[in-house]
Design an enzyme around this catalytic site. Structure first.
Site, mmCIF file in Angstrom:
data_model
loop_
_atom_site.group_PDB
_atom_site.id
_atom_site.type_symbol
_atom_site.label_atom_id
_atom_site.label_comp_id
_atom_site.label_asym_id
_atom_site.label_seq_id
_atom_site.Cartn_x
_atom_site.Cartn_y
_atom_site.Cartn_z
ATOM 1 N N ARG A 1 -6.204 -8.690 -8.445
ATOM 2 C CA ARG A 1 -7.281 -9.481 -9.074
ATOM 3 C C ARG A 1 -7.787 -8.769 -10.316
ATOM 4 O O ARG A 1 -7.815 -7.528 -10.340
ATOM 5 C CB ARG A 1 -8.471 -9.641 -8.119
ATOM 6 C CG ARG A 1 -8.113 -10.186 -6.773
ATOM 7 C CD ARG A 1 -7.925 -11.690 -6.824
ATOM 8 N NE ARG A 1 -7.205 -12.109 -5.616
ATOM 9 C CZ ARG A 1 -6.572 -13.247 -5.482
ATOM 10 N NH1 ARG A 1 -6.540 -14.111 -6.488
ATOM 11 N NH2 ARG A 1 -5.960 -13.556 -4.367
ATOM 12 N N GLY B 1 0.779 -1.235 0.000
ATOM 13 C CA GLY B 1 0.000 0.000 0.000
ATOM 14 C C GLY B 1 0.807 1.279 0.000
ATOM 15 O O GLY B 1 0.317 2.315 0.461
ATOM 16 N N ASN C 1 -5.644 2.146 -13.019
ATOM 17 C CA ASN C 1 -4.633 1.272 -12.412
ATOM 18 C C ASN C 1 -3.249 1.870 -12.621
ATOM 19 O O ASN C 1 -3.012 2.575 -13.607
ATOM 20 C CB ASN C 1 -4.688 -0.111 -13.089
ATOM 21 C CG ASN C 1 -3.677 -1.092 -12.533
ATOM 22 O OD1 ASN C 1 -3.535 -1.232 -11.310
ATOM 23 N ND2 ASN C 1 -2.956 -1.785 -13.407
ATOM 24 N N HIS D 1 0.666 0.684 -13.190
ATOM 25 C CA HIS D 1 1.417 -0.514 -13.595
ATOM 26 C C HIS D 1 2.903 -0.152 -13.724
ATOM 27 O O HIS D 1 3.240 0.866 -14.346
ATOM 28 C CB HIS D 1 0.881 -1.032 -14.936
ATOM 29 C CG HIS D 1 1.568 -2.281 -15.378
ATOM 30 N ND1 HIS D 1 1.337 -3.515 -14.793
ATOM 31 C CD2 HIS D 1 2.506 -2.501 -16.337
ATOM 32 C CE1 HIS D 1 2.097 -4.428 -15.368
ATOM 33 N NE2 HIS D 1 2.827 -3.840 -16.311
HETATM 34 C C1 GRF Z 1 3.103 -1.169 -7.579
HETATM 35 O O1 GRF Z 1 4.392 -1.361 -8.098
HETATM 36 C C2 GRF Z 1 2.097 -1.068 -8.690
HETATM 37 O O2 GRF Z 1 2.618 -0.534 -9.854
HETATM 38 C C3 GRF Z 1 1.717 -2.505 -8.912
HETATM 39 O O3 GRF Z 1 1.712 -3.073 -7.624
HETATM 40 C C4 GRF Z 1 2.630 -2.379 -6.798
HETATM 41 C C5 GRF Z 1 1.905 -1.993 -5.546
HETATM 42 O O4 GRF Z 1 2.765 -1.449 -4.586
HETATM 43 N N1 GRF Z 1 0.452 -2.600 -9.599
HETATM 44 P P1 GRF Z 1 2.178 -0.826 -3.245
HETATM 45 O O5 GRF Z 1 1.320 -1.913 -2.576
HETATM 46 O O6 GRF Z 1 1.376 0.375 -3.602
HETATM 47 O O7 GRF Z 1 3.371 -0.509 -2.410
#
Ligand code: GRF
Length: 224
Positions: A104, A25, A120, A122
């Site tokens: 998910r 998070g 999202n 990524h």
């Molecule tokens: C991030 O690197 C995001 O790009 C990917 O999952 C990771 C989540 O990291 N989808 P966090 O839980 O926000 O630290």
């Protein structure tokens, strides 16, 4: 000429944002620190599929309501799980849903409740390296430029229209440790930036090209 289709629902005043997260998070934390309670933005709900997600602790500390939606609690039915989660978010008046490390795929039963309003983050420059372990994929490929994409979510894997991307040149990177600090720094900058754009209703999907996202500049930038 027709007006570009607005992304997300129109909103008067505050933009009510939900965050979905499965893990640590840090992106949720960046949103809590940088936009929550400012710029006309309020994070009103955090949901997870993982009761152990540290993201839930971060939400609690910020006084944001949380809920966990596990497929097993819905007889293994993904659509039923997603419908329940959508209903909970709608009950909190959510207008924009941000996936920040949510692991998910979301079904149509969820996405249809939030048209053009699910995004999202990524850790790669899409369409390269979608799916899991994007940084590992990029390292294996031997790329010299890494980066982050914030995009709309559709039913595919990291396949929705791109809203914002930022790159970093790391020609000597050999391991995830060489890359991840840069990726996280970019994520924690551009995800809040995109949420701010939604708050000022500045994100549009082109009426002539469904994959092209138009970001309108602030009103006072026209004479620069
Ligand atoms: C991030 O690197 C995001 O790009 C990917 O999952 C990771 C989540 O990291 N989808 P966090 O839980 O926000 O630290």
């Amino acid at each position: 000429m027709s007006e570009p289709r607005p992304a997300g629902r129109s909103h008067a005043g505050e933009l009510r944002v939900a965050v979905l997260a499965s893990g640590t998070g840090t992106n949720l934390q960046a949103l809590l620190d940088k936009v929550h309670g400012r710029d006309g933005i309020k994070i009103v709900a955090v949901a997870s599929d993982n009761p152990e997600a540290h993201a839930l602790d971060r939400a609690h500390s910020a006084g944001v309501p949380t809920a966990v939606f596990q497929r097993a609690d819905f007889g293994g039915d993904r659509r039923a799980r997603d419908s329940a989660m959508a209903a909970w978010l709608r009950g909190h008046g959510v207008q924009l849903v941000v996936l920040a490390g949510y692991m998910r795929l979301l079904s149509e039963s969820f996405l249809s409740r939030f048209p053009d309003a699910v995004i999202n983050v990524h850790p790669a420059l899409l369409p390269s390296f979608p799916g899991l372990n994007a940084v590992g994929q990029a390292l294996s490929y031997g790329v010299k430029v890494f980066g982050v994409t914030v995009h709309f979510v559709d039913e595919g894997v990291d396949s929705g229209a791109v809203i914002m991307q930022r790159a970093v040149e790391l020609p000597d990177a050999r391991s995830e440790d060489d890359v991840l600090p840069f990726i996280h720094e970019i994520e924690h900058e551009i995800l809040p930036e995109v949420v701010r754009l939604f708050a000022r209703d500045a994100v549009r999907i082109s009426p002539t090209h469904h994959r092209r996202v138009i970001v309108t500049p602030p009103a006072d930038s026209s004479d620069r």
